[in-house]
Write an enzyme that holds these catalytic residues in place. Sequence first.
Site, PDB file in Angstrom:
ATOM      1  N   CYS A 123     -41.050 -17.587 -17.510  1.00 46.69           N
ATOM      2  CA  CYS A 123     -42.399 -17.126 -17.164  1.00 46.69           C
ATOM      3  C   CYS A 123     -43.374 -18.244 -16.818  1.00 46.69           C
ATOM      4  O   CYS A 123     -43.979 -18.240 -15.749  1.00 46.69           O
ATOM      5  CB  CYS A 123     -42.969 -16.301 -18.315  1.00 46.69           C
ATOM      6  SG  CYS A 123     -42.105 -14.759 -18.637  1.00 46.69           S
ATOM      7  N   ASP A 175     -43.643  -8.603 -14.871  1.00 46.07           N
ATOM      8  CA  ASP A 175     -42.952  -9.522 -15.775  1.00 46.07           C
ATOM      9  C   ASP A 175     -41.499  -9.092 -16.013  1.00 46.07           C
ATOM     10  O   ASP A 175     -41.235  -7.957 -16.428  1.00 46.07           O
ATOM     11  CB  ASP A 175     -43.691  -9.554 -17.113  1.00 46.07           C
ATOM     12  CG  ASP A 175     -43.513 -10.861 -17.853  1.00 46.07           C
ATOM     13  OD1 ASP A 175     -42.402 -11.427 -17.810  1.00 46.07           O
ATOM     14  OD2 ASP A 175     -44.477 -11.332 -18.464  1.00 46.07           O
ATOM     15  N   ASP A 176     -40.551 -10.002 -15.740  1.00 42.97           N
ATOM     16  CA  ASP A 176     -39.134  -9.805 -16.106  1.00 42.97           C
ATOM     17  C   ASP A 176     -38.462  -8.642 -15.388  1.00 42.97           C
ATOM     18  O   ASP A 176     -37.524  -8.041 -15.918  1.00 42.97           O
ATOM     19  CB  ASP A 176     -38.990  -9.598 -17.618  1.00 42.97           C
ATOM     20  CG  ASP A 176     -39.113 -10.893 -18.406  1.00 42.97           C
ATOM     21  OD1 ASP A 176     -39.390 -11.939 -17.810  1.00 42.97           O
ATOM     22  OD2 ASP A 176     -38.919 -10.859 -19.637  1.00 42.97           O
ATOM     23  N   HIS A 188     -49.191 -17.470 -17.833  1.00 40.61           N
ATOM     24  CA  HIS A 188     -48.381 -17.187 -19.019  1.00 40.61           C
ATOM     25  C   HIS A 188     -49.283 -17.105 -20.247  1.00 40.61           C
ATOM     26  O   HIS A 188     -50.238 -17.868 -20.389  1.00 40.61           O
ATOM     27  CB  HIS A 188     -47.340 -18.290 -19.208  1.00 40.61           C
ATOM     28  CG  HIS A 188     -46.376 -18.012 -20.322  1.00 40.61           C
ATOM     29  ND1 HIS A 188     -45.725 -16.801 -20.453  1.00 40.61           N
ATOM     30  CD2 HIS A 188     -45.954 -18.779 -21.359  1.00 40.61           C
ATOM     31  CE1 HIS A 188     -44.946 -16.846 -21.521  1.00 40.61           C
ATOM     32  NE2 HIS A 188     -45.069 -18.022 -22.080  1.00 40.61           N
ATOM     33  N   ASP A 235     -42.071 -12.319 -11.795  1.00 44.34           N
ATOM     34  CA  ASP A 235     -42.086 -13.754 -12.095  1.00 44.34           C
ATOM     35  C   ASP A 235     -40.691 -14.332 -12.270  1.00 44.34           C
ATOM     36  O   ASP A 235     -40.474 -15.527 -12.092  1.00 44.34           O
ATOM     37  CB  ASP A 235     -42.961 -14.063 -13.308  1.00 44.34           C
ATOM     38  CG  ASP A 235     -42.471 -13.398 -14.594  1.00 44.34           C
ATOM     39  OD1 ASP A 235     -41.582 -12.521 -14.542  1.00 44.34           O
ATOM     40  OD2 ASP A 235     -42.984 -13.769 -15.671  1.00 44.34           O
TER      41      ASP A 235
END
Length: 486
Positions: A74, A34-35, A128, A320
């Site tokens: 996301c 994530d990120d 998500h 993502d």
Amino acid sequence: MKRLLFLILSLWLYAEGAYSQNTTRPNVLFFIIDDLNDWISVLNKDNPIKMPNLERLAKEGVLFTHAYASSPSCNPSRASMLTGTRPNKTGVYSNASDWRNALPNAITIQRYFKDRGYFVCGSGKIFHHQFNWAFHDNASFDEYLMMSISEPYPDKKLNGYDWFGTQNTDWGVWPGDIKKTADYRTAEYAVEKLQQNFDQPFFLNVGIFKPHSPFFAPQEFFDKYPLSKLTMPKLYEGDTLDLPSGAKQLFSLTDKGYGSGRGFWKGLLRAKTENPEVYKEFVQAYQACATFADSMVGKVLDALDKSPYKNNTIIVLCADNGFHLGEKDHIEKFVLWEKATHVPFIIVAPGVTKSGMVITKPVDLTTIYPTLVDLCGFEVPKTLDGFSLTPLLKDTSVKIPPALMTYLKGNHAIRTERWRFIHYADGTEELYDHSTDENEWHNLAGNPRYQKIMDELRTYLPKQNAESVPDLKRPAGQVNAESKFN
């Protein structure tokens, strides 16, 4: 008669794509981080964020140096990746977009494999996690570890800025025990699965939450990035002066309070008046979280190496979306520049990929679904918007279209090996030449010299721009620390 019935049943199962427990079809290990942005060592050894386990994985297979999320957010990114559909066709544009209600007949990649005899399981953040797992797709899994994505929050914000956004707008050393983190539990679940005996192929999903906010990681990862030696992002004064109205419109959506995007950046500037080191401390925390995420990937890879499944397991790893750390006066994603969309992407496919292979052609993550289906020997569904990368894995000279990114209705970015072209819903545009301007500091869209190039790049813009699907409303009485953007 029994033998005849068994033969008929076996032929029917084969026609339906199922197979016996003795199948030789490969397993799948699928990581989503994530990120995680592109400031990482696996993409450039000189980058400051050290990712030894991603580097190790890349040496085993194929590294895509120019991979892009189909959306810098996301939920739309994951919905697109996992259903094989593009946001401009579905209208799933925001983190609150009710993707399943909008796509009631969509077969996720997990469900596709489940329906063909795979044991599909997972842990962490795959779909998500809006409103405490409201977007999780239960029908896609045989088994899933449901837990809080964020580890328990400290009693007070670690950075001391109670006025600064939400609980997620926080960073620091936390918790003291690594085993209390959600990502550790996610990795442990995967490790335990890889120690089991399977009588059918498996599709194991591992969703690593860090470096998503809040930027908490154990002390050992902060120690890797001492403030006195910290490498900071390259910022350009006046970087936003040549931005068109379309870009400023996206800016305005996160310019409310101090919790997200441009507001997050303004919050850091305000905090800097109290603590001159606060920006460095924030960047340090992001770097620590990224390396923590890498260590969790390594934990699972170690388990795979020790398992009997090592030589018959396809590994796919991606993020993502990307992440801004102050570039263009912006924090997080929700924009269409390189930092918000450029992600790591690695494929290891035994018998297909070559060790240490690098592909520089831009691809977007709608390719994951058809590629995995293809690599596992199934027919790629014609309903998918993406295409299989298998031909490219075998021959890097194969021609493919440029990568396409979308954020909210009518806003698109096209990425070729040299150019990033952005077209906004209001008709305004940006053009960056990555051969001379990798930081995207100089918008060339207003220069007549580049008109022909822009005309050509416009031909790749999607013709369809679906209306936004309705947002899912927060359940009554539910408290969630996240903003609508996180």
